[in-house]
Write an enzyme that holds these catalytic residues in place. Structure first.
Site, mmCIF file in Angstrom:
data_model
loop_
_atom_site.group_PDB
_atom_site.id
_atom_site.type_symbol
_atom_site.label_atom_id
_atom_site.label_comp_id
_atom_site.label_asym_id
_atom_site.label_seq_id
_atom_site.Cartn_x
_atom_site.Cartn_y
_atom_site.Cartn_z
ATOM 1 N N LYS A 134 0.813 -1.221 0.000
ATOM 2 C CA LYS A 134 0.000 0.000 0.000
ATOM 3 C C LYS A 134 0.846 1.270 0.000
ATOM 4 O O LYS A 134 0.338 2.345 -0.329
ATOM 5 C CB LYS A 134 -0.948 0.014 1.198
ATOM 6 C CG LYS A 134 -2.107 -0.937 1.064
ATOM 7 C CD LYS A 134 -3.250 -0.583 2.009
ATOM 8 C CE LYS A 134 -2.898 -0.778 3.459
ATOM 9 N NZ LYS A 134 -4.056 -0.574 4.340
ATOM 10 N N CYS A 181 -12.147 -2.172 7.610
ATOM 11 C CA CYS A 181 -12.121 -3.389 6.801
ATOM 12 C C CYS A 181 -13.248 -3.246 5.790
ATOM 13 O O CYS A 181 -14.419 -3.160 6.161
ATOM 14 C CB CYS A 181 -12.347 -4.635 7.655
ATOM 15 S SG CYS A 181 -12.548 -6.125 6.646
ATOM 16 N N TYR A 194 -20.217 -6.683 7.213
ATOM 17 C CA TYR A 194 -19.588 -5.412 6.847
ATOM 18 C C TYR A 194 -20.657 -4.329 6.703
ATOM 19 O O TYR A 194 -20.547 -3.241 7.277
ATOM 20 C CB TYR A 194 -18.809 -5.552 5.538
ATOM 21 C CG TYR A 194 -18.475 -4.226 4.900
ATOM 22 C CD1 TYR A 194 -17.449 -3.429 5.408
ATOM 23 C CD2 TYR A 194 -19.196 -3.746 3.809
ATOM 24 C CE1 TYR A 194 -17.163 -2.195 4.840
ATOM 25 C CE2 TYR A 194 -18.917 -2.521 3.236
ATOM 26 C CZ TYR A 194 -17.901 -1.751 3.750
ATOM 27 O OH TYR A 194 -17.623 -0.525 3.199
ATOM 28 N N LYS A 252 -5.977 -4.003 -3.410
ATOM 29 C CA LYS A 252 -7.213 -4.549 -2.854
ATOM 30 C C LYS A 252 -7.493 -5.996 -3.240
ATOM 31 O O LYS A 252 -8.421 -6.614 -2.713
ATOM 32 C CB LYS A 252 -8.407 -3.669 -3.248
ATOM 33 C CG LYS A 252 -8.386 -2.301 -2.594
ATOM 34 C CD LYS A 252 -9.665 -1.519 -2.867
ATOM 35 C CE LYS A 252 -10.849 -2.167 -2.197
ATOM 36 N NZ LYS A 252 -12.083 -1.370 -2.358
ATOM 37 N N TYR A 255 -25.350 -10.869 -2.504
ATOM 38 C CA TYR A 255 -24.815 -10.045 -3.586
ATOM 39 C C TYR A 255 -25.874 -9.046 -4.024
ATOM 40 O O TYR A 255 -27.008 -9.415 -4.322
ATOM 41 C CB TYR A 255 -24.440 -10.960 -4.752
ATOM 42 C CG TYR A 255 -23.610 -10.323 -5.833
ATOM 43 C CD1 TYR A 255 -22.242 -10.136 -5.666
ATOM 44 C CD2 TYR A 255 -24.194 -9.922 -7.031
ATOM 45 C CE1 TYR A 255 -21.472 -9.574 -6.669
ATOM 46 C CE2 TYR A 255 -23.430 -9.362 -8.037
ATOM 47 C CZ TYR A 255 -22.072 -9.194 -7.850
ATOM 48 O OH TYR A 255 -21.312 -8.632 -8.846
#
Length: 308
Positions: free
Chosen positions: A38, A78, A139, A177, A271
Site C-alpha cells: 500500500k 475493513c 460489513y 485490494k 450479492y
C-alpha cells in the site's frame, strides 16, 4: 493539520491527493501497512507524518492532542464484504469509529467518514431512510450501525459530522485490494495477461452505480469546505451494467472478447444485483458538479493504469 485514516488505502489516498491539489501537505496519514504494497499509493503524494492505526487509536482514547486539526477524514476500515469475522469487523469498523467520532465532537473538529451502499442490501430504493436499509453482510451491518449511531448524535453536534454511502467506487490507487478491487481493474489485468475479459454468468441482469474515485474525493472536499453534516449517498445516480464496464475496458485496449464464467456459490444471496444512488439529499446541499459516466471514468482509469 488534516488527518486521513486509511490514507494509504484506495479512497483515503485519493483524498490525500485532492488535498495536495489544494496545496495542503500538513496531513497525518493513519493506516495499517502490514500489507506493505500500500505504500505505493503514497509515493507521489506529500504528507507531514504517518501513524499506525493501533498507535493512533490508543492516542485518541488517551485524549492525546495533535495540535490544531482542521478536519478528520475517516476512511480506515475493513472494506471486505466477504469478511465474516463479526467480532473483528465490529471492533475495526464500529468501535474504532465511535472513539474517533467522540474525540472530534469534544474538540469540535469536522468529521467526515466512509459509510457504504452495503447498508441498503436487497432493495430497489436507495434513499437515506431507515425503511430501505437491510444489509446482507456483517460489513454492511457495521456501517449501518455506525450510521444509526451518528443519526442519534447529529442533533446535538456542534461541528460537522458527515457520512458518505459509497456505491461502487473504482479508479486509481486500488491495486492493493486484490479480489475486492473493481471489475474494471480485474478486466484490465485479464487483457494484459492475454486473456479475454470475464464476467459472471447472469451479470447482464446486474446493474450497479459505478462512481469514479476522483468524484468521490471531490465530494468529500466540497462538504468539508462547506461545513456539511448528515449522511449522504455518494454515487452517480445512474445504474450501469457490468457489460458497460467491460466494453469500456475493451475499447481502451482495442482487443478482447467478453466471456462468461459461473457465478460463485458463496456470493449467492449475499450479492447486490442492483444499486443506484438517490442523489436528492446530496444535491440539496448545493453540490451540483456532474459525475463521470462509466465510459468517461473507465477511459480515464485505463489511461492511468496503463501509463508508461
Amino acid at each position: 493539520m488534516i488527518i486521513v485514516t486509511g490514507g494509504a488505502g484506495f479512497i483515503g489516498s485519493n483524498i490525500v491527493k485532492a488535498l495536495n491539489d489544494l496545496g495542503r501537505k500538513d496531513i497525518l496519514v493513519v493506516d495499517n501497512l502490514k500489507d506493505g504494497t500500500k505504500f505505493a499509493n503514497l509515493v507521489d503524494l506529500d504528507i507531514a507524518d504517518y501513524c499506525d492505526k493501533e498507535d493512533f487509536i490508543a492516542s485518541i482514547i488517551a485524549g492525546d492532542e495533535f495540535g490544531d486539526i482542521d478536519a478528520v477524514f475517516h476512511e480506515g476500515a475493513c472494506s471486505a464484504t466477504t469478511e465474516w469475522d463479526g467480532k473483528y469487523i465490529m471492533h475495526n469498523n464500529y468501535e474504532y469509529s465511535k472513539e474517533l467520532l467522540h474525540y472530534c465532537l469534544d474538540r469540535e473538529i469536522p468529521f467526515f467518514y466512509a459509510s457504504s451502499a452495503a447498508t441498503y442490501g436487497d432493495t430497489k430504493v436507495f434513499r437515506e431512510e431507515r425503511e430501505f436499509e437491510g444489509p446482507l453482510n456483517v460489513y454492511g451491518y457495521s456501517k449501518f450501525l455506525f450510521d444509526q449511531y451518528v443519526r442519534n448524535i447529529l442533533p446535538e453536534a456542534k461541528s460537522p459530522v458527515c457520512g458518505f454511502r459509497y456505491f461502487n467506487v473504482y479508479g486509481p490507487r486500488e491495486n492493493h485490494k486484490g479480489s475486492m478491487a473493481s471489475v474494471a481493474f480485474h478486466l484490465n489485468n485479464q487483457i494484459l495477461k492475454g486473456e479475454n475479459p470475464k464476467l459472471f454468468a447472469g451479470s447482464e441482469g446486474f446493474r450497479r452505480d459505478f462512481v469514479y474515485v476522483g468524484d468521490v474525493a471531490a465530494v468529500n472536499i466540497w462538504c468539508w469546505q462547506n461545513g456539511i453534516s448528515g449522511i449522504y449517498n455518494l454515487g452517480t445516480g445512474n445504474a450501469e451494467s457490468f457489460r458497460a464496464v467491460a466494453d469500456a475496458v475493451v475499447k481502451f485496449h482495442g482487443k478482447g472478447e467478453i466471456e462468461t464464467i459461473p457465478f460463485p456459490e458463496h456470493l449467492k444471496s449475499r450479492y447486490q444485483e442492483y444499486t443506484q444512488a438517490d442523489l436528492t439529499k446530496l444535491r440539496s446541499t448545493g453540490y451540483d458538479k456532474p459525475f463521470k459516466t462509466v465510459a468517461e471514468g473507465v477511459a480515464e482509469y485505463m489511461a492511468w493504469l496503463n501509463r508508461k
